[in-house]
Design a protein around this motif. Structure first.
Motif, short mmCIF file in Angstrom:
data_model
loop_
_atom_site.label_atom_id
_atom_site.label_comp_id
_atom_site.label_asym_id
_atom_site.label_seq_id
_atom_site.Cartn_x
_atom_site.Cartn_y
_atom_site.Cartn_z
N THR A 249 0.84 -1.19 0.00
CA THR A 249 0.00 0.00 0.00
C THR A 249 0.89 1.25 0.00
OG1 THR A 249 -0.07 0.06 2.41
CG2 THR A 249 -1.83 -1.17 1.27
N ALA A 250 0.25 2.40 -0.24
CA ALA A 250 1.00 3.66 -0.30
C ALA A 250 1.75 3.96 1.00
CB ALA A 250 0.04 4.80 -0.66
N PRO A 251 1.13 3.79 2.20
CA PRO A 251 1.90 4.06 3.43
C PRO A 251 3.10 3.12 3.58
CG PRO A 251 -0.45 4.03 3.91
CD PRO A 251 -0.30 3.53 2.50
N GLN A 252 2.93 1.85 3.22
CA GLN A 252 4.06 0.92 3.31
C GLN A 252 5.19 1.34 2.36
OE1 GLN A 252 1.72 -2.60 2.36
NE2 GLN A 252 1.97 -3.39 4.44
N ALA A 253 4.81 1.77 1.17
CA ALA A 253 5.81 2.23 0.20
C ALA A 253 6.51 3.49 0.71
CB ALA A 253 5.15 2.51 -1.14
N ALA A 254 5.75 4.37 1.34
CA ALA A 254 6.34 5.59 1.90
C ALA A 254 7.36 5.26 2.99
CB ALA A 254 5.23 6.49 2.47
N GLY A 255 7.09 4.20 3.73
CA GLY A 255 8.01 3.77 4.79
C GLY A 255 9.36 3.34 4.27
N LYS A 256 9.45 3.01 2.97
CA LYS A 256 10.74 2.65 2.38
C LYS A 256 11.66 3.87 2.32
CE LYS A 256 10.27 -1.74 1.44
NZ LYS A 256 11.19 -2.76 1.96
#
Length: 363
Positions: free
Chosen positions: A300-307
């Motif tokens: 998801t977008a938040p998980q990707a942002a966490g990268k």
């Protein structure tokens, strides 16, 4: 993400690794010239980054990367310690996926551990050693779990059921990855650390004179064996790739054209490896940097942002997204906004390969 490059001795593993990483790993005409694994980090080719760098006049371009590990040649009996096999098998246990190099050429100047080149036999040798190692490790785990399961413990019964399914497949010469695993058991399956659950890509290593020619009978053997286990095959010439990697970038295109090839085998191998691991890239761009970020398909977008940073995930508000193709067609982010091509996506958005993203967050 780590990919282990495996195969019998003298099949071209270290030559291919040298080409991949330009690391100068030792490659010699005798078994076990690689003992400690060599590791190299390789940029994932992505022409989209060059286009974004040009569009934004970015000061820096940062590609996604993937890590390759050159693991010493396995031999028959490796699961019982032959040829330092136990040590080498432990190196395989640490990678996420396997690139299995199979020799598909004759050369009387390069010895073969079994005295002759037979791709189907060579593939089976490696695969059976991995299967034997898994059977031994499963047997120990099952002996410990069986008593608990017999006492009526529900979790232990479920674990035994999966391990028995794995053992049945292994006894039939099939890899553990051929066994379907219920979602509820996936975490336990990961904890077993079975070698044959790892996805495999077969690299059929051909001779230079076979490039651009109809596939030879040896490659056909590799394809047939790979098809039986649902694996993919990439045809490559490690020697040519090593030569190509030593050329300056401006000469590489001419070299490929002379061979009648559009892309290098290494670019195809890296892309196939990326796909094998279920990875995609999203992109960020601006005057300071254009960059590709590696994520697992389905994030998801938040998980990707966490990268990028844990704060981005923790304080995620929204993601402003435009597809790379739309951005290139419009010519600028401002034009995309005018045309309504920039979307505001929330926490449930599943990222797509090639999304160009600006994350909004607050912590």
């Amino acid at each position: 993400m780590k990919l282990g490059v495996v195969g019998l001795p003298n099949v071209g593993k270290s030559t291919l690794f040298n080409a991949l990483t330009k690391a100068g790993a030792q490659a010699a005409n005798y078994p076990f010239c690689t003992i400690e694994p060599n590791t190299g980090v390789v940029a994932v080719p992505d022409k989209r980054l060059d286009a974004l760098t040009a569009m934004y006049d970015s000061a820096k371009t940062t590609p996604a990367v993937i890590e390759f590990v050159d693991i010493a040649g396995l031999v028959r009996g490796a699961s019982k310690g032959e040829g330092l096999g136990n040590k080498f098998l432990s190196h395989i246990r640490e990678v996420d996926a396997i690139v299995h190099v199979v020799r598909c050429f004759e050369d009387e100047n390069i010895t073969h551990v079994d005295g002759s080149v037979d791709p189907a036999r060579d593939m089976e040798t490696i695969n059976m050693e991995l299967i034997y190692a898994d059977m031994e490790s499963l047997d120990k785990r099952m002996n410990r779990t069986r008593k608990i399961a017999q006492s009526g413990d529900a979790a232990a019964k479920a674990e035994m059921s999966l391990m028995e399914a794995y053992m049945d497949a292994l006894n039939r010469g099939l890899p553990a990855r051929s066994v379907p695993v219920p979602d509820s058991q996936k975490e336990f399956a990961r904890q077993l650390f079975l070698l044959t659950t790892k996805p495999v890509l077969y690299a059929a290593n051909i001779a230079e004179e076979d490039l651009g020619q109809p596939e030879n009978a040896m490659v056909a053997q590799v394809r047939a064996a790979a098809e039986r286990e649902g694996a993919k095959v990439l045809v490559i010439c490690a020697r040519v790739e090593e030569e190509l990697a030593q050329l300056p970038p401006e000469e590489q295109a001419e070299f490929l054209e002379a061979l009648g090839l559009e892309d290098s085998g290494l670019d195809r191998l890296i892309a196939a490896s990326y796909d094998l691991l279920g990875l995609i890239s999203y992109l960020t761009a601006g005057p300071k940097e254009s960059r590709a970020w590696t994520i697992t398909r389905g994030m998801t977008a938040p998980q990707a942002a966490g990268k990028i940073h844990s704060d981005f995930e923790r304080g995620f508000i929204r993601a402003e997204i435009v597809s790379y193709d739309d951005l290139m067609a419009a010519g600028s982010m401002a034009a995309c906004k005018e045309k309504g091509l920039v979307r505001s996506e929330g926490k449930d958005y599943v990222m797509k390969d090639g999304d160009v993203v600006l994350f909004r967050f607050n912590v």
